[in-house]
Design a protein around this motif. Structure first.
Motif, PDB file in Angstrom:
ATOM      1  N   PHE A  57      70.207  46.666  73.942  1.00 12.22           N
ATOM      2  CA  PHE A  57      70.634  45.622  74.873  1.00 12.22           C
ATOM      3  C   PHE A  57      70.337  44.233  74.301  1.00 12.22           C
ATOM      4  CE2 PHE A  57      68.931  42.675  78.082  1.00 12.22           C
ATOM      5  CZ  PHE A  57      70.091  42.385  78.795  1.00 12.22           C
ATOM      6  N   ALA A  58      69.141  44.057  73.732  1.00 14.73           N
ATOM      7  CA  ALA A  58      68.767  42.754  73.180  1.00 14.73           C
ATOM      8  C   ALA A  58      69.684  42.351  72.034  1.00 14.73           C
ATOM      9  CB  ALA A  58      67.311  42.788  72.715  1.00 14.73           C
ATOM     10  N   ALA A  59      70.074  43.311  71.203  1.00 11.38           N
ATOM     11  CA  ALA A  59      70.973  43.005  70.087  1.00 11.38           C
ATOM     12  C   ALA A  59      72.334  42.543  70.595  1.00 11.38           C
ATOM     13  CB  ALA A  59      71.126  44.234  69.193  1.00 11.38           C
ATOM     14  N   GLY A  60      72.861  43.224  71.610  1.00  5.69           N
ATOM     15  CA  GLY A  60      74.151  42.821  72.157  1.00  5.69           C
ATOM     16  C   GLY A  60      74.102  41.462  72.833  1.00  5.69           C
ATOM     17  N   MET A  61      73.055  41.232  73.621  1.00  9.21           N
ATOM     18  CA  MET A  61      72.917  39.944  74.305  1.00  9.21           C
ATOM     19  C   MET A  61      72.670  38.804  73.322  1.00  9.21           C
ATOM     20  SD  MET A  61      73.456  39.895  77.543  1.00  9.21           S
ATOM     21  CE  MET A  61      72.647  38.342  77.958  1.00  9.21           C
ATOM     22  N   ARG A  62      71.941  39.096  72.263  1.00  7.73           N
ATOM     23  CA  ARG A  62      71.678  38.065  71.250  1.00  7.73           C
ATOM     24  C   ARG A  62      72.996  37.610  70.617  1.00  7.73           C
ATOM     25  NH1 ARG A  62      68.696  40.876  68.325  1.00  7.73           N
ATOM     26  NH2 ARG A  62      66.774  40.438  69.478  1.00  7.73           N
ATOM     27  N   GLU A  63      73.869  38.550  70.317  1.00  2.11           N
ATOM     28  CA  GLU A  63      75.169  38.205  69.736  1.00  2.11           C
ATOM     29  C   GLU A  63      76.026  37.447  70.755  1.00  2.11           C
ATOM     30  OE1 GLU A  63      77.637  38.027  66.463  1.00  2.11           O
ATOM     31  OE2 GLU A  63      75.609  38.883  66.605  1.00  2.11           O
ATOM     32  N   TRP A  64      75.956  37.842  72.005  1.00  2.00           N
ATOM     33  CA  TRP A  64      76.702  37.168  73.062  1.00  2.00           C
ATOM     34  C   TRP A  64      76.261  35.710  73.202  1.00  2.00           C
ATOM     35  CZ3 TRP A  64      80.563  38.037  76.679  1.00  2.00           C
ATOM     36  CH2 TRP A  64      80.578  37.177  77.789  1.00  2.00           C
ATOM     37  N   ARG A  65      74.950  35.502  73.253  1.00  3.01           N
ATOM     38  CA  ARG A  65      74.434  34.138  73.413  1.00  3.01           C
ATOM     39  C   ARG A  65      74.764  33.280  72.192  1.00  3.01           C
ATOM     40  NH1 ARG A  65      68.459  33.622  76.134  1.00  3.01           N
ATOM     41  NH2 ARG A  65      69.054  34.173  78.274  1.00  3.01           N
TER      42      ARG A  65
ATOM     43  N   ARG B 139      77.930  28.677  70.177  1.00  2.00           N
ATOM     44  CA  ARG B 139      78.840  28.134  69.163  1.00  2.00           C
ATOM     45  C   ARG B 139      80.253  27.904  69.710  1.00  2.00           C
ATOM     46  NH1 ARG B 139      78.573  31.613  63.827  1.00  2.00           N
ATOM     47  NH2 ARG B 139      80.014  29.939  63.229  1.00  2.00           N
ATOM     48  N   GLY B 140      80.461  28.192  70.969  1.00  2.00           N
ATOM     49  CA  GLY B 140      81.765  27.962  71.584  1.00  2.00           C
ATOM     50  C   GLY B 140      82.844  28.908  71.116  1.00  2.00           C
ATOM     51  N   LEU B 141      82.469  30.158  70.896  1.00  2.00           N
ATOM     52  CA  LEU B 141      83.435  31.143  70.403  1.00  2.00           C
ATOM     53  C   LEU B 141      84.105  31.916  71.531  1.00  2.00           C
ATOM     54  CD1 LEU B 141      81.409  32.576  67.377  1.00  2.00           C
ATOM     55  CD2 LEU B 141      83.097  30.725  67.397  1.00  2.00           C
TER      56      LEU B 141
ATOM     57  N   ASN C  62      87.411  39.394  68.937  1.00  3.12           N
ATOM     58  CA  ASN C  62      86.533  39.598  67.778  1.00  3.12           C
ATOM     59  C   ASN C  62      85.076  39.706  68.200  1.00  3.12           C
ATOM     60  OD1 ASN C  62      88.696  39.520  65.986  1.00  3.12           O
ATOM     61  ND2 ASN C  62      88.543  37.293  65.698  1.00  3.12           N
ATOM     62  N   LEU C  63      84.700  38.924  69.218  1.00  2.00           N
ATOM     63  CA  LEU C  63      83.314  38.971  69.695  1.00  2.00           C
ATOM     64  C   LEU C  63      82.985  40.337  70.280  1.00  2.00           C
ATOM     65  CD1 LEU C  63      80.613  37.695  70.427  1.00  2.00           C
ATOM     66  CD2 LEU C  63      81.680  36.854  72.540  1.00  2.00           C
ATOM     67  N   ALA C  64      83.906  40.887  71.058  1.00  2.00           N
ATOM     68  CA  ALA C  64      83.671  42.204  71.656  1.00  2.00           C
ATOM     69  C   ALA C  64      83.465  43.263  70.579  1.00  2.00           C
ATOM     70  CB  ALA C  64      84.841  42.588  72.561  1.00  2.00           C
ATOM     71  N   GLN C  65      84.265  43.229  69.530  1.00  2.00           N
ATOM     72  CA  GLN C  65      84.104  44.194  68.436  1.00  2.00           C
ATOM     73  C   GLN C  65      82.795  43.969  67.699  1.00  2.00           C
ATOM     74  OE1 GLN C  65      87.589  43.859  65.994  1.00  2.00           O
ATOM     75  NE2 GLN C  65      88.993  44.583  67.586  1.00  2.00           N
ATOM     76  N   ARG C  66      82.445  42.694  67.523  1.00  2.14           N
ATOM     77  CA  ARG C  66      81.214  42.386  66.794  1.00  2.14           C
ATOM     78  C   ARG C  66      79.977  42.840  67.578  1.00  2.14           C
ATOM     79  NH1 ARG C  66      82.536  37.688  65.799  1.00  2.14           N
ATOM     80  NH2 ARG C  66      81.252  36.442  67.229  1.00  2.14           N
ATOM     81  N   ILE C  67      80.023  42.655  68.885  1.00  4.30           N
ATOM     82  CA  ILE C  67      78.894  43.093  69.709  1.00  4.30           C
ATOM     83  C   ILE C  67      78.733  44.606  69.644  1.00  4.30           C
ATOM     84  CG2 ILE C  67      78.094  43.311  72.097  1.00  4.30           C
ATOM     85  CD1 ILE C  67      79.219  40.545  72.631  1.00  4.30           C
ATOM     86  N   GLU C  68      79.842  45.337  69.681  1.00  6.02           N
ATOM     87  CA  GLU C  68      79.773  46.797  69.581  1.00  6.02           C
ATOM     88  C   GLU C  68      79.209  47.234  68.233  1.00  6.02           C
ATOM     89  OE1 GLU C  68      83.549  48.477  70.410  1.00  6.02           O
ATOM     90  OE2 GLU C  68      83.542  47.916  72.540  1.00  6.02           O
ATOM     91  N   ARG C  69      79.605  46.561  67.168  1.00  6.18           N
ATOM     92  CA  ARG C  69      79.080  46.912  65.844  1.00  6.18           C
ATOM     93  C   ARG C  69      77.581  46.630  65.759  1.00  6.18           C
ATOM     94  NH1 ARG C  69      83.961  44.584  63.870  1.00  6.18           N
ATOM     95  NH2 ARG C  69      82.832  42.662  63.369  1.00  6.18           N
ATOM     96  N   VAL C  70      77.170  45.484  66.297  1.00  6.92           N
ATOM     97  CA  VAL C  70      75.752  45.134  66.268  1.00  6.92           C
ATOM     98  C   VAL C  70      74.927  46.166  67.031  1.00  6.92           C
ATOM     99  CG1 VAL C  70      74.061  43.465  67.134  1.00  6.92           C
ATOM    100  CG2 VAL C  70      76.082  42.661  65.921  1.00  6.92           C
TER     101      VAL C  70
END
Length: 244
Positions: free
Chosen positions: A98-106, A111-113, A122-130
């Motif tokens: 959970f912390a890894a996913g939230m860290r990527e989200w924040r 950064r305004g992505l 792209n963010l959704a895919q990146r969070i899943e990979r993380v």
């Protein structure tokens, strides 16, 4: 001394003392190669039991911590607040994921992505990979030393069998040297040899049972992490759609 008395003395001398057939006596009387085999099997058994106790305690704590985290996660509270509580020191693989996913989200939000659809996808895919990488790392730590249990469980009986073969070979060599086929001459050597096989089974059986049990428990916990990742990704995806 009469012939009968002489025969009795000879038979008494041929019989091994009782203490030589004890566990310590069998070890001390064994050939040095058989002794090495016995010591190796005892060491492997002690190591396996240490792993078993350590793994059992850690799995129980890991499941309890994951259950507690899930209760907090589904309580309806703020995910940002929950992240602030667990980010510094995740206590279990579930909170670490959970912390890894939230860290990527924040990081993406800072950064305004989250402004365009392509960036959000792209963010959704990146969070899943993380989160997948985090799960792999956490499960690798939880599965540490499992290969030791598997190796001992598969090889200990054969190591004990090697000691048995060597001991029986020495027993037959002793028979040939003494030219005496009585059971009193053969029994100690065979007992030493079979003791090595017994030690091999003592080391292997708990290792195999523990390996199968822990493998099943870890597999179920990995499925639990995958389910949480899917559910958490769906929640984040819903937040992304609301921003759009």
């Amino acid at each position: 001394m009469s012939p009968i008395e002489l025969q009795a003395v000879a038979m008494a001398g041929a019989v091994a003392p009782a203490h030589e057939l004890s566990i310590l006596g069998l070890f001390l009387a064994a050939d040095w190669i058989v002794k090495i085999v016995m010591l190796a099997l005892v060491g492997a058994s002690v190591w396996c039991w240490a792993i078993i106790f350590d793994k059992a305690v850690k799995l129980r704590r890991m499941k309890a911590a994951a259950t507690e985290f899930e209760e907090q996660f589904w309580s309806g509270g703020s995910l940002d607040q929950l992240y602030d509580e667990v980010a510094a020191n995740p206590g279990d693989p579930l909170s670490a994921t959970f912390a890894a996913g939230m860290r990527e989200w924040r990081h993406a939000a800072e950064r305004g992505l989250l402004t365009t659809g392509a960036m959000r996808a792209n963010l959704a895919q990146r969070i899943e990979r993380v989160m997948s990488v985090t799960i792999g790392r956490e499960m690798a730590g939880a599965e540490r030393y499992m290969t030791v249990l598997a190796s001992v469980g598969s090889t200990a009986p054969f190591i004990g069998l090697f000691g048995t073969v060597w001991g029986i070979m020495n027993a037959f060599t002793s028979i040939a040297a003494q030219q005496n086929t009585s059971l009193a001459v053969v029994a100690p050597g065979i007992a030493e040899a079979l003791f090595a096989t017994a030690l091999g089974l003592v080391a292997a059986i708990p290792a195999v049972i523990a390996y199968n049990k822990f493998s099943t428990d870890l597999g179920r916990f990995a499925d639990r992490l995958d389910s949480f990742t899917t559910e958490f990704s769906a929640i984040l995806q819903r937040h992304l759609e609301e921003r759009g």
